[in-house]
Write an enzyme that holds these catalytic residues in place. Structure first.
Site, PDB file in Angstrom:
ATOM      1  N   ASN A 162      -2.530  -1.977  23.401  1.00  0.00           N
ATOM      2  CA  ASN A 162      -2.680  -3.581  24.260  1.00  0.00           C
ATOM      3  C   ASN A 162      -0.952  -3.392  22.869  1.00  0.00           C
ATOM      4  OD1 ASN A 162      -3.330  -4.310  23.160  1.00  0.00           O
ATOM      5  ND2 ASN A 162      -3.712  -6.082  24.263  1.00  0.00           N
TER       6      ASN A 162
ATOM      7  N   GLU B  23     -11.529  -9.804  17.350  1.00  0.00           N
ATOM      8  CA  GLU B  23     -10.778 -10.266  18.246  1.00  0.00           C
ATOM      9  C   GLU B  23     -10.545  -9.727  19.701  1.00  0.00           C
ATOM     10  OE1 GLU B  23      -8.151 -12.638  17.610  1.00  0.00           O
ATOM     11  OE2 GLU B  23      -8.086 -12.545  15.490  1.00  0.00           O
TER      12      GLU B  23
ATOM     13  N   CYS C  74      -4.613  -9.858  25.533  1.00  0.00           N
ATOM     14  CA  CYS C  74      -5.684 -10.514  25.950  1.00  0.00           C
ATOM     15  C   CYS C  74      -5.609 -12.015  25.631  1.00  0.00           C
ATOM     16  CB  CYS C  74      -6.780  -9.951  24.285  1.00  0.00           C
ATOM     17  SG  CYS C  74      -5.148 -10.887  22.913  1.00  0.00           S
TER      18      CYS C  74
ATOM     19  N   GLU D   2      -6.572 -14.229  12.099  1.00  0.00           N
ATOM     20  CA  GLU D   2      -5.587 -13.141  12.770  1.00  0.00           C
ATOM     21  C   GLU D   2      -3.940 -14.142  11.874  1.00  0.00           C
ATOM     22  OE1 GLU D   2      -5.987  -9.819  15.106  1.00  0.00           O
ATOM     23  OE2 GLU D   2      -6.500  -8.248  13.679  1.00  0.00           O
TER      24      GLU D   2
HETATM   25  N1  LIG Z   1      -8.394 -10.224  21.521  1.00  0.00           N
HETATM   26  C1  LIG Z   1      -7.569  -9.682  20.507  1.00  0.00           C
HETATM   27  O1  LIG Z   1      -6.524 -10.174  20.116  1.00  0.00           O
HETATM   28  C2  LIG Z   1      -7.137  -8.200  21.920  1.00  0.00           C
HETATM   29  C3  LIG Z   1      -8.626  -7.860  22.744  1.00  0.00           C
HETATM   30  N2  LIG Z   1      -8.245  -7.096  23.649  1.00  0.00           N
HETATM   31  C4  LIG Z   1      -9.523  -6.879  24.358  1.00  0.00           C
HETATM   32  O2  LIG Z   1      -9.369  -5.086  24.082  1.00  0.00           O
HETATM   33  C5  LIG Z   1      -9.882  -4.749  25.928  1.00  0.00           C
HETATM   34  C6  LIG Z   1      -9.031  -3.630  26.334  1.00  0.00           C
HETATM   35  O3  LIG Z   1      -8.840  -2.856  25.068  1.00  0.00           O
HETATM   36  P1  LIG Z   1     -10.262  -0.733  25.145  1.00  0.00           P
HETATM   37  O4  LIG Z   1      -9.036  -0.341  23.477  1.00  0.00           O
HETATM   38  O5  LIG Z   1     -10.175  -0.601  26.345  1.00  0.00           O
HETATM   39  O6  LIG Z   1     -11.024  -1.469  24.575  1.00  0.00           O
HETATM   40  P2  LIG Z   1     -12.185  -1.266  23.764  1.00  0.00           P
HETATM   41  O7  LIG Z   1     -12.995  -2.491  23.167  1.00  0.00           O
HETATM   42  O8  LIG Z   1     -12.995   0.107  24.609  1.00  0.00           O
HETATM   43  O9  LIG Z   1     -11.792  -0.112  22.349  1.00  0.00           O
HETATM   44  C7  LIG Z   1     -11.312  -1.225  21.155  1.00  0.00           C
HETATM   45  C8  LIG Z   1     -11.364  -0.404  20.365  1.00  0.00           C
HETATM   46  O10 LIG Z   1     -13.192   0.314  19.713  1.00  0.00           O
HETATM   47  C9  LIG Z   1     -13.034   1.188  19.674  1.00  0.00           C
HETATM   48  N3  LIG Z   1     -14.859   1.845  19.905  1.00  0.00           N
HETATM   49  C10 LIG Z   1     -14.912   1.617  20.957  1.00  0.00           C
HETATM   50  N4  LIG Z   1     -16.094   1.877  21.313  1.00  0.00           N
HETATM   51  C11 LIG Z   1     -16.489   1.971  20.231  1.00  0.00           C
HETATM   52  C12 LIG Z   1     -17.955   2.052  19.802  1.00  0.00           C
HETATM   53  N5  LIG Z   1     -19.099   2.299  19.769  1.00  0.00           N
HETATM   54  N6  LIG Z   1     -17.664   1.333  18.177  1.00  0.00           N
HETATM   55  C13 LIG Z   1     -16.524   0.954  16.999  1.00  0.00           C
HETATM   56  N7  LIG Z   1     -15.128   1.316  17.691  1.00  0.00           N
HETATM   57  C14 LIG Z   1     -15.448   1.843  19.044  1.00  0.00           C
HETATM   58  C15 LIG Z   1     -12.006   2.268  20.763  1.00  0.00           C
HETATM   59  O11 LIG Z   1     -12.118   3.783  20.505  1.00  0.00           O
HETATM   60  C16 LIG Z   1     -10.837   0.898  20.609  1.00  0.00           C
HETATM   61  O12 LIG Z   1     -10.619   1.561  19.495  1.00  0.00           O
HETATM   62  C17 LIG Z   1      -9.736  -5.863  26.571  1.00  0.00           C
HETATM   63  O13 LIG Z   1     -10.781  -6.900  26.939  1.00  0.00           O
HETATM   64  C18 LIG Z   1      -9.063  -6.853  25.977  1.00  0.00           C
HETATM   65  O14 LIG Z   1      -9.062  -8.301  25.866  1.00  0.00           O
HETATM   66  C19 LIG Z   1      -6.874  -6.318  23.483  1.00  0.00           C
HETATM   67  C20 LIG Z   1      -6.001  -7.127  22.937  1.00  0.00           C
HETATM   68  C21 LIG Z   1      -6.260  -7.585  21.679  1.00  0.00           C
END
Ligand SMILES: NC(=O)C1=CN([C@@H]2O[C@H](COP(=O)(O)OP(=O)(O)OC[C@H]3O[C@@H](n4cnc5c(N)ncnc54)[C@H](O)[C@@H]3O)[C@@H](O)[C@H]2O)C=CC1
Length: 505
Positions: A168, A265, A299, A479
């Site tokens: 995002n 995060e 998020c 962060e």
């Molecule tokens: N708290 C925060 O700062 C933020 C949180 N989010 C959260 O992220 C989610 C959406 O983002 P997505 O990219 O779909 O999340 P995701 O959790 O599917 O992926 C995030 C990252 O982790 C990697 N990843 C996936 N499986 C992994 C594994 N087993 N081991 C290591 N890395 C792995 C992905 O390739 C990607 O780079 C939403 O649920 C949102 O709430 C998103 C942006 C900011």
């Protein structure tokens, strides 16, 4: 070279860009994938066209990147903070100079509006500038001990840190993670989301141009497999992760095996409380800011909007009027305020949430439908109209689960005590907000909400000086802000004897 893709940006329009440069970066240069297999298409969300192919890095490539980061770390960590600061300030300056081009490329890969992407890039260089400012201030303590003995502490880097990002805020997340890491003397290997691989490598090139040692900020491309290679690698000292709760748990588990530090995060389902004494126009604007930035894929969004019953009719009328007026369409046009969601599956998922909400009794006041812009080149884009749901209850799926799309759920409340209890009834705890003119109430509510951030009379502003992070399942570590120095450094205590050893043996 990135220069070439960035240099094409001024004339670029939606639907015209293709990227063929390799997207990995280590040893100070772009690195071609070792094998062009397991290719995954990367899409332009506004058109549905393929923008480029992503080739995930395997274990040998990840290992090469980490080793190149480690070599750079050995040089970088020996520099004085002020020397590191100078290089980081130059990186911030270059980003500022190329801001519009980087923002354009971000829009093409991510689908958000250009106005927002420009702000994201500004926040990225501000973050690097901020931590450059802190780099020269890193210091320990001096502690006097009996008999003239003394101790002192040294604030030292951790080593090679891994950054794993979500889709995002692709460039901004890379900056938020690398800036404090580099300021403290660490190196970083960053893995962007496979859906948005394009701009992190631009950041890598800018750091290089600014003068960091080759390898200091590396980019490896890939998905879950590449991410887990980073988490398991013995030369990685820390993992900073942004993404979903389920993946965050896996990252923590993998990191625990190597006793690596983690920052998580994660997602949220944040409450926004609007009291009847609020300045209504600001409260409405706040609710829009809390829900519709980046097509709702944020998020910390305040997606559970609790409105005190007496002002519900006026609030709904105004919020719906303004939501319907959001200019939706080609994200590269300056007047657009909402672009396309990240992917077809994400769009379908969000639309399913709206359907489910209707089945559970919510009333759609506006939006919630797929949107096909009149411009023919956008016909395959992942657009939907922003949605406001009324008649929501706390037990509905749309109120309990993170939707990650432009869907606002509105719920009535009567008393402060009741709404705080309801607001806290969630496993998430990323952010929260309150609108009221009563200053004592505002601070009381802020104290009682279980969340890492509480916005009073605004929402979703994130200055880099201010710590950002979650409570509960939304993660831990922070962060931004001064405190993040603690998460990218460790203390060494040096104890100095000035007399004889007083041995017990
Ligand atoms: N708290 C925060 O700062 C933020 C949180 N989010 C959260 O992220 C989610 C959406 O983002 P997505 O990219 O779909 O999340 P995701 O959790 O599917 O992926 C995030 C990252 O982790 C990697 N990843 C996936 N499986 C992994 C594994 N087993 N081991 C290591 N890395 C792995 C992905 O390739 C990607 O780079 C939403 O649920 C949102 O709430 C998103 C942006 C900011």
């Amino acid at each position: 070279m990135s220069q070439s893709i960035l240099d094409t940006m001024p004339g670029a329009t939606t639907g015209t860009v293709s990227i063929t440069d390799s997207l990995n970066f280590w040893d100070g240069k772009r690195v071609k994938p070792r094998e062009e297999k397991n290719a995954e298409p990367v899409f332009e969300p506004a058109t549905g066209r393929v923008l480029c192919q992503l080739f995930p890095c395997g274990s040998e490539e990840v290992d090469e990147a980490i080793k190149s980061a480690h070599a750079a770390y050995q040089k970088w960590s020996k520099l004085a903070g002020m020397e590191r600061a100078r290089v980081m300030l130059e990186a911030a300056r270059i980003i500022r100079e190329r801001r519009d081009k980087i923002a354009k490329l971000e829009v093409i890969n991510n689908g958000k509006s250009i106005t927002e992407a420009q702000v994201d890039i500004d926040i990225a260089w501000q973050c690097i500038e901020y931590y450059a400012g802190l780099a020269g201030t890193l210091a320990g303590q001096h502690i006097q001990l009996p008999g003239g003995a003394f101790a002192y502490t040294r604030r030292e880097p951790l080593g090679v840190c891994a950054g794993i990002g979500a889709w995002n805020y692709p460039f901004q997340i890379a900056a938020w993670k690398s800036a404090p890491a580099l300021a403290c003397g660490n190196a970083m290997v960053f893995k962007p989301s496979p859906m948005t691989p394009v701009t992190a490598v631009i950041l890598a090139e800018i750091y290089k141009e600014a003068g960091v040692p080759d390898g200091l900020f590396c980019v490896v491309q890939g998905g879950a497999e590449t991410g887990s290679l980073l988490c398991h690698h013995p030369m990685v000292a820390k993992v900073s992760f942004t993404g979903s709760v389920p993946t965050g748990k896996k990252v923590m588990e993998m990191s625990a095996k190597g006793v690596k530090q983690v920052t998580l995060e994660l997602g949220g389902k944040s409450p926004l409380l609007i009291f009847k004494d609020s300045e209504l126009e600001n409260a409405v604007k706040g609710a829009l800011m809390a829900n519709f930035l980046t097509q709702g894929q944020v998020c910390c969004n305040g997606t559970r909007v609790y409105v005190q019953r007496e002002i519900m009719p006026q609030f709904l009328e105004e919020v719906v009027k303004r939501t319907k007026a959001i200019p939706l369409g080609d994200p590269l046009l300056n007047d657009t305020r909402m672009g396309a969601l990240i992917s077809k599956p994400q769009l379908d998922k969000v639309l399913r949430y709206v359907d489910q909400a209707k089945k559970e009794g919510a009333k759609v006041l506006c939006g919630g439908d797929p949107f096909v812009p009149s411009d023919p080149k956008l016909k395959g884009g992942y657009f939907m109209s922003p949605c406001v749901l009324d008649n929501c209850r706390d037990d509905m799926t749309c109120v309990k689960e993170e939707i990650f799309g432009p869907v606002m759920s509105v719920l009535p409340f009567d008393t402060e005590e009741e709404v705080i209890k309801r607001a806290n009834d969630t496993t998430f705890g990323l952010a929260s907000g309150v609108f009221t003119r009563d200053i004592a109430r505002a601070h009381r509510v802020a104290e009682n909400l279980e969340a890492g951030t509480c916005f009073i009379n605004n929402y979703n502003i994130s200055p880099v000086e201010v710590p950002f992070g979650g409570y509960k399942n939304s993660g831990f570590g922070r962060e931004n802000g001064q405190v993040t120095i603690e998460y990218y450094s460790q203390l060494k205590t040096v104890v100095v004897e000035m007399g004889d050893v007083d041995s017990l043996f």
